[in-house]
Enzyme design. Structure first.
Site, PDB file in Angstrom:
ATOM      1  N   HIS A   1       0.814  -1.219   0.000  1.00 60.59           N
ATOM      2  CA  HIS A   1       0.000   0.000   0.000  1.00 60.59           C
ATOM      3  C   HIS A   1       0.847   1.268   0.000  1.00 60.59           C
ATOM      4  O   HIS A   1       0.347   2.349   0.316  1.00 60.59           O
ATOM      5  CB  HIS A   1      -0.954   0.008   1.195  1.00 60.59           C
ATOM      6  CG  HIS A   1      -1.965  -1.087   1.137  1.00 60.59           C
ATOM      7  ND1 HIS A   1      -2.990  -1.106   0.212  1.00 60.59           N
ATOM      8  CD2 HIS A   1      -2.079  -2.224   1.851  1.00 60.59           C
ATOM      9  CE1 HIS A   1      -3.705  -2.206   0.381  1.00 60.59           C
ATOM     10  NE2 HIS A   1      -3.170  -2.902   1.366  1.00 60.59           N
TER      11      HIS A   1
ATOM     12  N   ILE B   1       0.893   6.962   0.002  1.00 64.42           N
ATOM     13  CA  ILE B   1       0.361   5.909   0.867  1.00 64.42           C
ATOM     14  C   ILE B   1      -1.126   5.733   0.603  1.00 64.42           C
ATOM     15  O   ILE B   1      -1.890   6.699   0.647  1.00 64.42           O
ATOM     16  CB  ILE B   1       0.573   6.280   2.355  1.00 64.42           C
ATOM     17  CG1 ILE B   1       2.041   6.575   2.630  1.00 64.42           C
ATOM     18  CG2 ILE B   1       0.047   5.167   3.264  1.00 64.42           C
ATOM     19  CD1 ILE B   1       2.291   7.271   3.961  1.00 64.42           C
ATOM     20  N   CYS B   2      -1.533   4.512   0.366  1.00 60.59           N
ATOM     21  CA  CYS B   2      -2.946   4.191   0.177  1.00 60.59           C
ATOM     22  C   CYS B   2      -3.497   3.757   1.542  1.00 60.59           C
ATOM     23  O   CYS B   2      -3.340   2.615   1.948  1.00 60.59           O
ATOM     24  CB  CYS B   2      -3.084   3.077  -0.860  1.00 60.59           C
ATOM     25  SG  CYS B   2      -4.781   2.625  -1.208  1.00 60.59           S
ATOM     26  N   LEU B   3      -4.086   4.696   2.260  1.00 62.10           N
ATOM     27  CA  LEU B   3      -4.598   4.456   3.609  1.00 62.10           C
ATOM     28  C   LEU B   3      -5.864   5.289   3.777  1.00 62.10           C
ATOM     29  O   LEU B   3      -5.829   6.515   3.652  1.00 62.10           O
ATOM     30  CB  LEU B   3      -3.531   4.838   4.643  1.00 62.10           C
ATOM     31  CG  LEU B   3      -3.843   4.588   6.100  1.00 62.10           C
ATOM     32  CD1 LEU B   3      -4.016   3.102   6.389  1.00 62.10           C
ATOM     33  CD2 LEU B   3      -2.738   5.166   6.984  1.00 62.10           C
TER      34      LEU B   3
ATOM     35  N   ALA C   1      -7.253  -2.244  -2.584  1.00 60.70           N
ATOM     36  CA  ALA C   1      -7.670  -0.873  -2.862  1.00 60.70           C
ATOM     37  C   ALA C   1      -7.465  -0.583  -4.329  1.00 60.70           C
ATOM     38  O   ALA C   1      -6.487  -0.995  -4.927  1.00 60.70           O
ATOM     39  CB  ALA C   1      -6.851   0.100  -2.018  1.00 60.70           C
TER      40      ALA C   1
END
Length: 159
Positions: A85, A92-94, A153
């Site tokens: 992620h 950042i994929c959060l 995601a």
């Protein structure tokens, strides 16, 4: 000092005095600009990132805490964690950095979430679309529209 700056000053003091384990704010980064912080992070013992050191950069706009900070890993590609992620450009994929952000969250809670994300990683690898994303994305991770579906995601790029 406006309300946003007061909140940032309070969070900075809290992070300096009560940091999560392995987290340290770079005081020099905040000395001249309260809206840009560099935070040092060390991988938790017993994880894939044990002993590795990373730098997160937090950027806050005038709407903080009603809008999320922009948070990215900074440095060269070798100093950015290899994680499913985290893109090689530091984005950042959060979900708490976008759709799930709430003013009740703080820099400290973001740091804890990122530490948790790193600690739970089972395999060091980049996201499957890393090369395409890095080649086509905006410089700002906040310009990316992320769609979250459970552990996987997908994203719609607004660049």
């Amino acid at each position: 000092m406006d309300a946003s700056q007061r909140r940032l000053a309070k969070e900075l003091a809290q992070l300096a005095t009560e940091p999560p384990v392995g987290v340290k704010v770079d005081d020099q980064s905040t000395a001249s600009n309260l809206r840009v912080w560099n935070v040092q992070m060390e991988g938790a013992p017993g994880t894939l990132y044990d002993g590795e050191k990373f730098t997160l950069q937090f950027r806050f706009d005038d709407q903080y805490p009603f809008s999320s900070p922009e948070v990215v890993f900074v440095g060269d590609e070798k100093s950015i964690p290899v994680h499913p992620h985290i893109y090689s450009n530091g984005h950042i994929c959060l979900s708490i950095l976008t759709d799930d952000w709430t003013p009740a969250l703080s820099v400290q809670s973001v740091c804890l979430s990122i530490l948790s994300m790193l600690s739970s990683c089972k395999e060091k690898k980049r996201p499957p679309d890393n090369n395409f994303y890095v080649r086509t994305c905006s410089n700002s991770s906040k310009s990316t529209r992320w769609w979250f579906h459970g552990l996987a995601a997908s994203r719609v790029l607004l660049c």
